[in-house]
Design an enzyme around this catalytic site. Structure first.
Site, PDB file in Angstrom:
ATOM      1  N   SER A  55       0.968  -1.066  -0.106  1.00  0.00           N
ATOM      2  CA  SER A  55      -0.057  -0.118  -0.029  1.00  0.00           C
ATOM      3  C   SER A  55       0.860   1.368  -0.148  1.00  0.00           C
ATOM      4  O   SER A  55       0.188   2.425  -0.113  1.00  0.00           O
ATOM      5  CB  SER A  55      -0.791  -0.034   1.053  1.00  0.00           C
ATOM      6  OG  SER A  55      -2.059  -0.751   1.027  1.00  0.00           O
ATOM      7  N   LYS A  58       0.175   3.908  -2.756  1.00  0.00           N
ATOM      8  CA  LYS A  58      -1.089   4.803  -2.867  1.00  0.00           C
ATOM      9  C   LYS A  58      -0.162   6.273  -2.665  1.00  0.00           C
ATOM     10  O   LYS A  58      -0.661   7.200  -3.041  1.00  0.00           O
ATOM     11  CB  LYS A  58      -1.784   4.595  -1.422  1.00  0.00           C
ATOM     12  CG  LYS A  58      -2.757   3.353  -1.779  1.00  0.00           C
ATOM     13  CD  LYS A  58      -3.620   3.040  -0.540  1.00  0.00           C
ATOM     14  CE  LYS A  58      -4.600   1.954  -0.837  1.00  0.00           C
ATOM     15  NZ  LYS A  58      -3.770   0.697  -0.303  1.00  0.00           N
ATOM     16  N   SER A 115      -6.148   3.461   4.136  1.00  0.00           N
ATOM     17  CA  SER A 115      -5.757   2.757   3.112  1.00  0.00           C
ATOM     18  C   SER A 115      -6.717   1.977   2.203  1.00  0.00           C
ATOM     19  O   SER A 115      -6.418   0.689   1.705  1.00  0.00           O
ATOM     20  CB  SER A 115      -4.676   1.564   3.597  1.00  0.00           C
ATOM     21  OG  SER A 115      -3.835   1.303   2.806  1.00  0.00           O
ATOM     22  N   LYS A 217       3.148   6.828   4.990  1.00  0.00           N
ATOM     23  CA  LYS A 217       2.236   5.615   4.527  1.00  0.00           C
ATOM     24  C   LYS A 217       2.569   4.327   4.845  1.00  0.00           C
ATOM     25  O   LYS A 217       3.907   4.041   4.720  1.00  0.00           O
ATOM     26  CB  LYS A 217       1.893   5.756   3.033  1.00  0.00           C
ATOM     27  CG  LYS A 217       0.926   4.819   2.555  1.00  0.00           C
ATOM     28  CD  LYS A 217      -0.624   5.190   2.944  1.00  0.00           C
ATOM     29  CE  LYS A 217      -1.596   4.228   2.651  1.00  0.00           C
ATOM     30  NZ  LYS A 217      -1.723   2.851   3.587  1.00  0.00           N
TER      31      LYS A 217
END
Length: 383
Positions: A55, A58, A115, A217
């Site tokens: 993730s 992202k 997320s 993140k």
């Protein structure tokens, strides 16, 4: 890469708590610490080794969306519609029904804090027309930024053999976000969002605990292990730490905090350390990304992880308040090692950011919007 390893044989990234946290033997991981202003590499280990981003992908989707706003192709108030493809994405996701509309602003907040995989697809389809077109643009843009080891096939980081990056490339991306979009920094350090009556904390446990932490993140899939891109600022010094392949969410947070702490600490013998150059000058490595699926999600584990389980697996995998508090208490006790008892503080009160579906609302409209109106848009909720 061989010369890089040879130059750094004695780097230790753990603290005393690591011995109890990591029950598995020593394993391959990738790490880098970079000065955000100068691009100077302060620490590195396997930094150019190809890795599955999970993730942390992202962050690239965020960069693409902010670029589209800057280029006046969209605005933060632009409404995108949830498609069947977005709705069908694997968790973690918001789970909105097909046809629900979400503004770019709200989709970005949900994507960065929860997320949400479906919100990443919603943005990709809204900006470029399809996931394939968006992924191609992601890769082209990444290469223009100098992320020469990166390739993207989806906007959320769900498992795909062609979804590749490196610690070096993620540091370059984080630096680009900081330098090009400082006015939108809130998107990567929102502490929590409120959807209806529910409050969802940011999966980055350094926010609110590590002094100066301000982004960015987390990520996890079985093949990658636990990843984290973390940024922090102290005394006008802005640092970027990337940790890839940690065995748990707690360990990745410890390693990132230790990297950042080393960067902020004044080392009187720093001039004796050989220079590692700048992040964009590190030589890419031609190799296949390690696949940690058996190690992270094999049947030998008491509770195998689920794909894209971006919260710490030690919490039991749920998102209940009890689970999250248990995880954070465990993490806090681990990070408060005897060598640095104030590395992280207790988690203080936070003010979540309200998110919602439909057109942009004024502060007054939000204040008068009942929580049930949010809940009604979510599948499985009684109206």
């Amino acid at each position: 890469m061989t010369s890089l390893r040879a130059a750094l044989p004695g780097i230790a990234f753990g603290v005393f708590a690591l011995a109890s946290l990591a029950a598995t033997p020593a394993r391959s991981e990738a790490m880098i610490l970079v000065d955000a202003d100068s691009g100077k590499v302060l620490r590195a280990e396997n930094a150019t080794y190809p890795w599955y981003p999970a993730s942390t992908t992202k962050l690239m989707t965020l960069y693409m969306a902010l670029s589209a706003v800057r280029d006046q192709r969209i605005t933060f108030d632009t409404l995108f519609t949830v498609s069947r493809n977005a709705n069908s994405q694997a968790p973690t996701k918001m789970g909105f029904p097909v046809g629900i509309q979400v503004t770019v602003d709200n989709a970005l907040k949900m994507m960065m804090v929860k997320s949400a995989n479906d919100m990443a697809v919603l943005l990709a389809e809204g900006i470029s027309g399809s996931v394939d077109a968006f992924a191609e643009e992601m890769t082209d843009t990444a290469h223009k930024l100098g992320m020469t080891e990166s390739n993207f096939v989806n906007p959320n980081g769900l498992p795909a053999d062609g979804q590749i990056t490196s610690a070096r490339d993620l540091a370059i991306l984080a630096r680009a976000l900081i330098r090009e979009f400082p006015q939108y920094a809130s998107y990567w350090h929102i502490p929590a969002i409120q959807w209806g009556k529910r409050v969802v904390r940011n999966y980055n446990p350094l926010l609110g605990r590590y002094p100066g932490a301000d982004g960015m993140k987390t990520g996890f899939i079985c093949a990658s292990g636990f990843n984290l891109v973390a940024t922090a600022t102290r005394d006008n010094k802005h640092l970027i730490a990337v940790v890839l392949g940690a065995p748990s969410g707690a360990v990745r947070a410890i390693k990132a905090a230790e990297l950042l702490e080393r960067g902020f600490s004044q080392n009187p013998l720093a001039w004796l350390t050989p220079s590692l150059g700048t992040v964009d000058a590190l030589t890419p490595m031609d190799a296949t990304p390690p696949n940690l699926k058996d190690e992270m999600c094999g049947n030998h584990r008491k509770r195998p992880h689920a794909e894209d389980e971006d919260i710490d697996a030690d919490s039991g995998g749920g998102q209940t308040t009890a689970d999250m508090n248990q995880t954070r208490s465990f993490l806090l006790s681990a990070l408060q090692a005897p060598t640095n008892p104030v590395l992280l503080s207790d988690l203080g009160p936070i003010t979540p950011v309200r998110v919602y579906t439909g057109p942009t609302r004024t502060p007054g409209q939000l204040a008068n919007m009942p929580a049930a109106e949010d809940d009604a848009a979510e599948p499985g909720r009684k109206k």
